[in-house]
Scaffold this active site. Structure first.
Site, PDB file in Angstrom:
ATOM      1  N   ASN A   9       0.876  -1.183   0.000  1.00  0.00           N
ATOM      2  CA  ASN A   9       0.000   0.000   0.000  1.00  0.00           C
ATOM      3  C   ASN A   9       0.910   1.229   0.000  1.00  0.00           C
ATOM      4  O   ASN A   9       1.448   1.600   1.035  1.00  0.00           O
ATOM      5  CB  ASN A   9      -0.882  -0.027   1.259  1.00  0.00           C
ATOM      6  CG  ASN A   9      -1.714   1.238   1.395  1.00  0.00           C
ATOM      7  OD1 ASN A   9      -1.801   2.037   0.460  1.00  0.00           O
ATOM      8  ND2 ASN A   9      -2.328   1.422   2.559  1.00  0.00           N
ATOM      9  N   LYS A  11       0.093   4.207  -0.383  1.00  0.00           N
ATOM     10  CA  LYS A  11      -0.600   5.409   0.128  1.00  0.00           C
ATOM     11  C   LYS A  11      -0.395   6.573  -0.841  1.00  0.00           C
ATOM     12  O   LYS A  11      -0.373   6.361  -2.055  1.00  0.00           O
ATOM     13  CB  LYS A  11      -0.132   5.732   1.551  1.00  0.00           C
ATOM     14  CG  LYS A  11      -0.220   4.510   2.461  1.00  0.00           C
ATOM     15  CD  LYS A  11      -0.093   4.832   3.914  1.00  0.00           C
ATOM     16  CE  LYS A  11      -0.188   3.536   4.717  1.00  0.00           C
ATOM     17  NZ  LYS A  11      -0.304   3.752   6.138  1.00  0.00           N
ATOM     18  N   HIS A  97      -9.686   1.310   4.378  1.00  0.00           N
ATOM     19  CA  HIS A  97      -8.452   1.533   5.143  1.00  0.00           C
ATOM     20  C   HIS A  97      -8.752   2.496   6.302  1.00  0.00           C
ATOM     21  O   HIS A  97      -9.546   3.425   6.155  1.00  0.00           O
ATOM     22  CB  HIS A  97      -7.360   2.110   4.234  1.00  0.00           C
ATOM     23  CG  HIS A  97      -6.021   2.115   4.887  1.00  0.00           C
ATOM     24  ND1 HIS A  97      -5.646   3.095   5.774  1.00  0.00           N
ATOM     25  CD2 HIS A  97      -4.976   1.245   4.814  1.00  0.00           C
ATOM     26  CE1 HIS A  97      -4.423   2.826   6.218  1.00  0.00           C
ATOM     27  NE2 HIS A  97      -3.997   1.712   5.639  1.00  0.00           N
ATOM     28  N   GLU A  99      -7.212   4.923   7.468  1.00  0.00           N
ATOM     29  CA  GLU A  99      -7.000   6.352   7.172  1.00  0.00           C
ATOM     30  C   GLU A  99      -8.238   6.941   6.506  1.00  0.00           C
ATOM     31  O   GLU A  99      -8.608   8.093   6.754  1.00  0.00           O
ATOM     32  CB  GLU A  99      -5.748   6.530   6.306  1.00  0.00           C
ATOM     33  CG  GLU A  99      -4.484   6.319   7.132  1.00  0.00           C
ATOM     34  CD  GLU A  99      -3.264   5.859   6.347  1.00  0.00           C
ATOM     35  OE1 GLU A  99      -3.267   5.919   5.112  1.00  0.00           O
ATOM     36  OE2 GLU A  99      -2.299   5.417   6.999  1.00  0.00           O
ATOM     37  N   GLU A 169      -5.841  -4.757  10.487  1.00  0.00           N
ATOM     38  CA  GLU A 169      -4.822  -3.742  10.754  1.00  0.00           C
ATOM     39  C   GLU A 169      -5.191  -2.994  12.032  1.00  0.00           C
ATOM     40  O   GLU A 169      -6.019  -2.063  11.986  1.00  0.00           O
ATOM     41  CB  GLU A 169      -4.742  -2.740   9.597  1.00  0.00           C
ATOM     42  CG  GLU A 169      -4.339  -3.353   8.281  1.00  0.00           C
ATOM     43  CD  GLU A 169      -3.723  -2.305   7.354  1.00  0.00           C
ATOM     44  OE1 GLU A 169      -2.554  -2.453   7.004  1.00  0.00           O
ATOM     45  OE2 GLU A 169      -4.412  -1.334   7.008  1.00  0.00           O
ATOM     46  N   GLY A 175       1.906   2.468  10.872  1.00  0.00           N
ATOM     47  CA  GLY A 175       2.887   3.545  10.753  1.00  0.00           C
ATOM     48  C   GLY A 175       3.519   3.960  12.063  1.00  0.00           C
ATOM     49  O   GLY A 175       4.171   5.006  12.144  1.00  0.00           O
ATOM     50  N   SER A 207       2.871  -1.886  10.611  1.00  0.00           N
ATOM     51  CA  SER A 207       4.307  -1.926  10.925  1.00  0.00           C
ATOM     52  C   SER A 207       4.943  -3.290  10.671  1.00  0.00           C
ATOM     53  O   SER A 207       5.861  -3.688  11.397  1.00  0.00           O
ATOM     54  CB  SER A 207       4.564  -1.447  12.356  1.00  0.00           C
ATOM     55  OG  SER A 207       4.157  -0.092  12.492  1.00  0.00           O
TER      56      SER A 207
END
Ligand code: PGA
Length: 248
Positions: A9, A11, A97, A99, A169, A175, A207
């Site tokens: 990914n 991003k 996701h 985010e 996740e 991150g 991570s």
């Protein structure tokens, strides 16, 4: 037997020169891997074609998008349909996701619509689920993940998950350099497994790096990884793909 899967990914990272460099280093390495694992790269929309053209010389690597529209009506300015994504070489699409759930307020309902649009449009969704740090601390992790998953199962039906992928996740691991232990991740994956068809692949994300990938992938219900930061470094991403290819 589920084939292991590693998804990059990217991003909102990338430029033509960065992609050229990264793929220039990565593709020869990935070509050495056995075909026991599947690798997917998800660049930003605008680089899909550039990546597809860079891969075209006989590689096994697949391409995915990071998002798609929640409906197929063309009166939807700024959005991208599954037909378009398929025309540009995508087999997969990341949906839900954290985010997007957090920064763009994507709801369980919207995500369920996107999942159904993807499946109907011939794409394999990679549905992301996961709890926040606070939710984990108060023992709500499983409840949150169940709610996120059930919203899509109720809307799209269990059969729609046969060719889909789920990425667990934990939001607190994305991150941050913090990772769920293999045992923590396995416990959640086993729970997710109990809700979806046996063929559904379940990835861990948050991570993952070249040092922790092998121990995470050694767990029976972890079928591979969704990789953010480490997917931008050729050697690290290759090491993670290699760890997945060694999964027994
Ligand atoms: P990370 O990101 O590997 O950088 O934690 C994972 C993701 O956001 O999918």
């Amino acid at each position: 037997m589920r084939k292991s899967l590693v998804v990059a990914n990217w991003k909102m990272n990338g430029s033509k020169s960065m992609i050229k460099d990264l793929l220039g280093q990565l593709l020869p390495k990935l070509a050495e891997l056995n075909d026991a694992t599947e690798c997917v790269i998800c660049p930003p929309y605008v680089y899909l074609n550039f990546v597809a053209e860079s891969l075209s010389s006989g590689t096994q690597i697949k391409i995915g998008a990071q998002n798609l529209a929640s409906a197929t009506t063309p009166a939807y300015t700024g959005e991208i349909s599954p037909v378009m994504l398929r025309e540009f070489g995508c087999d997969y699409v990341i949906i839900g996701h954290s985010e997007r759930r957090t920064l763009l307020n994507e709801s369980d309902e919207l995500i369920a619509h996107k999942f159904a649009v993807a499946v109907q449009g011939g794409l394999r969704p990679i549905l992301c689920v996961g709890e926040t740090r606070v939710q984990q601390e108060v023992g709500q992790g499983q409840e949150i993940v169940t709610r996120q998953l059930q919203a899509v199962l109720n809307f799209a039906g269990t059969a729609a998950f046969k060719d889909a992928v789920i990425a667990y996740e934990p939001v607190w691991a994305i991150g941050t350099g913090l990772t769920a232990t293999p045992e923590q991740a396995q416990a959640m994956h086993a729970h997710i497994r109990s809700l979806v068809p046996a063929a559904t692949r379940i990835l861990y994300g948050g991570s993952v790096n070249s040092s922790n990938a092998a121990s995470l992938f050694s767990m029976p219900d972890i079928d591979g990884g969704l990789i953010g930061g480490a997917s931008l470094k050729a050697q690290d991403f290759f090491d993670i793909c290699y760890a997945a290819s060694e999964k027994k």
